[in-house]
Design a protein around this motif. Structure first.
Motif, short mmCIF file in Angstrom:
data_model
loop_
_atom_site.label_atom_id
_atom_site.label_comp_id
_atom_site.label_asym_id
_atom_site.label_seq_id
_atom_site.Cartn_x
_atom_site.Cartn_y
_atom_site.Cartn_z
N PHE A 10 0.84 -1.19 0.00
CA PHE A 10 0.00 0.00 0.00
C PHE A 10 0.88 1.25 0.00
N SER A 11 0.50 2.22 -0.80
CA SER A 11 1.18 3.52 -0.79
C SER A 11 0.69 4.33 0.39
N LEU A 12 1.58 5.10 1.00
CA LEU A 12 1.20 6.03 2.06
C LEU A 12 1.21 7.43 1.45
N ARG A 13 0.07 8.05 1.45
CA ARG A 13 -0.06 9.40 0.88
C ARG A 13 -0.72 10.31 1.89
N LEU A 14 -0.36 11.58 1.84
CA LEU A 14 -1.00 12.57 2.71
C LEU A 14 -2.40 12.86 2.19
N LYS A 15 -3.34 13.05 3.11
CA LYS A 15 -4.70 13.39 2.71
C LYS A 15 -4.74 14.73 2.00
N GLU A 16 -3.95 15.67 2.49
CA GLU A 16 -3.87 16.99 1.87
C GLU A 16 -2.79 16.97 0.80
N GLY A 17 -3.16 17.10 -0.44
CA GLY A 17 -2.19 17.19 -1.52
C GLY A 17 -1.80 15.87 -2.15
N ASN A 18 -2.18 14.75 -1.53
CA ASN A 18 -1.92 13.42 -2.11
C ASN A 18 -0.44 13.10 -2.29
N GLU A 19 0.44 13.74 -1.51
CA GLU A 19 1.89 13.51 -1.61
C GLU A 19 2.25 12.11 -1.15
N LEU A 20 3.02 11.39 -1.95
CA LEU A 20 3.49 10.06 -1.60
C LEU A 20 4.62 10.19 -0.58
N ILE A 21 4.46 9.56 0.60
CA ILE A 21 5.48 9.68 1.65
C ILE A 21 6.12 8.35 2.01
N GLY A 22 5.56 7.24 1.54
CA GLY A 22 6.14 5.94 1.87
C GLY A 22 5.25 4.80 1.45
N TYR A 23 5.47 3.66 2.11
CA TYR A 23 4.64 2.49 1.81
C TYR A 23 4.48 1.63 3.06
N ALA A 24 3.48 0.78 3.01
CA ALA A 24 3.24 -0.22 4.05
C ALA A 24 3.00 -1.54 3.33
N GLU A 25 3.43 -2.63 3.96
CA GLU A 25 3.37 -3.92 3.29
C GLU A 25 3.13 -5.06 4.27
N LEU A 26 2.29 -5.98 3.87
CA LEU A 26 2.16 -7.28 4.53
C LEU A 26 2.80 -8.26 3.57
N ASN A 27 3.77 -9.05 4.03
CA ASN A 27 4.42 -9.99 3.11
C ASN A 27 4.79 -11.27 3.83
N GLY A 28 5.25 -12.24 3.06
CA GLY A 28 5.63 -13.52 3.62
C GLY A 28 4.50 -14.22 4.33
N ILE A 29 3.29 -14.02 3.85
CA ILE A 29 2.13 -14.60 4.52
C ILE A 29 2.15 -16.12 4.37
N LEU A 30 2.01 -16.79 5.50
CA LEU A 30 1.88 -18.24 5.54
C LEU A 30 0.42 -18.53 5.88
N TRP A 31 -0.38 -18.76 4.87
CA TRP A 31 -1.82 -18.91 5.05
C TRP A 31 -2.21 -20.01 6.02
N PRO A 32 -1.58 -21.18 6.00
CA PRO A 32 -1.99 -22.22 6.96
C PRO A 32 -1.75 -21.81 8.42
N HIS A 33 -0.76 -20.95 8.63
CA HIS A 33 -0.42 -20.51 9.99
C HIS A 33 -1.03 -19.15 10.34
N ARG A 34 -1.60 -18.49 9.31
CA ARG A 34 -2.23 -17.17 9.47
C ARG A 34 -1.25 -16.16 10.07
N THR A 35 -0.03 -16.15 9.52
CA THR A 35 1.01 -15.21 9.97
C THR A 35 1.64 -14.51 8.78
N GLY A 36 2.33 -13.43 9.05
CA GLY A 36 3.05 -12.70 8.01
C GLY A 36 3.92 -11.62 8.63
N TRP A 37 4.64 -10.93 7.78
CA TRP A 37 5.53 -9.84 8.20
C TRP A 37 4.91 -8.50 7.83
#
Length: 70
Positions: A10-37
């Motif tokens: 997911f992109s992180l953007r400011l509500k005012e001006g829509n400036e891109l400031i970073g990102y957030a991520e869920l990754n390495g998901i192990l569905w059988p264990h319901r875990t991730g990074w």
């Protein structure tokens, strides 16, 4: 049958001006264990300490638990 997706970015953007400031991520998901990074990055140091990371983490955790059932 395709394998389930194991990364959500997911992109992180400011509500005012829509400036891109970073990102957030869920990754390495192990569905059988319901875990991730979790990764959050805010690139511009001037945006640090303003609560953007906290808000991103809250949204990401909500998505992970309520939408993805992790």
């Amino acid at each position: 049958m395709s394998a389930p997706q194991d990364t959500f970015r997911f992109s992180l953007r400011l509500k005012e001006g829509n400036e891109l400031i970073g990102y957030a991520e869920l990754n390495g998901i192990l569905w059988p264990h319901r875990t991730g990074w979790v990764t959050i990055a805010i690139a511009d140091e001037s945006k640090w300490g303003k609560g953007y990371g906290k808000e991103a983490m809250q949204c990401l955790i909500h998505y992970a638990f309520r939408e993805l059932n992790l």
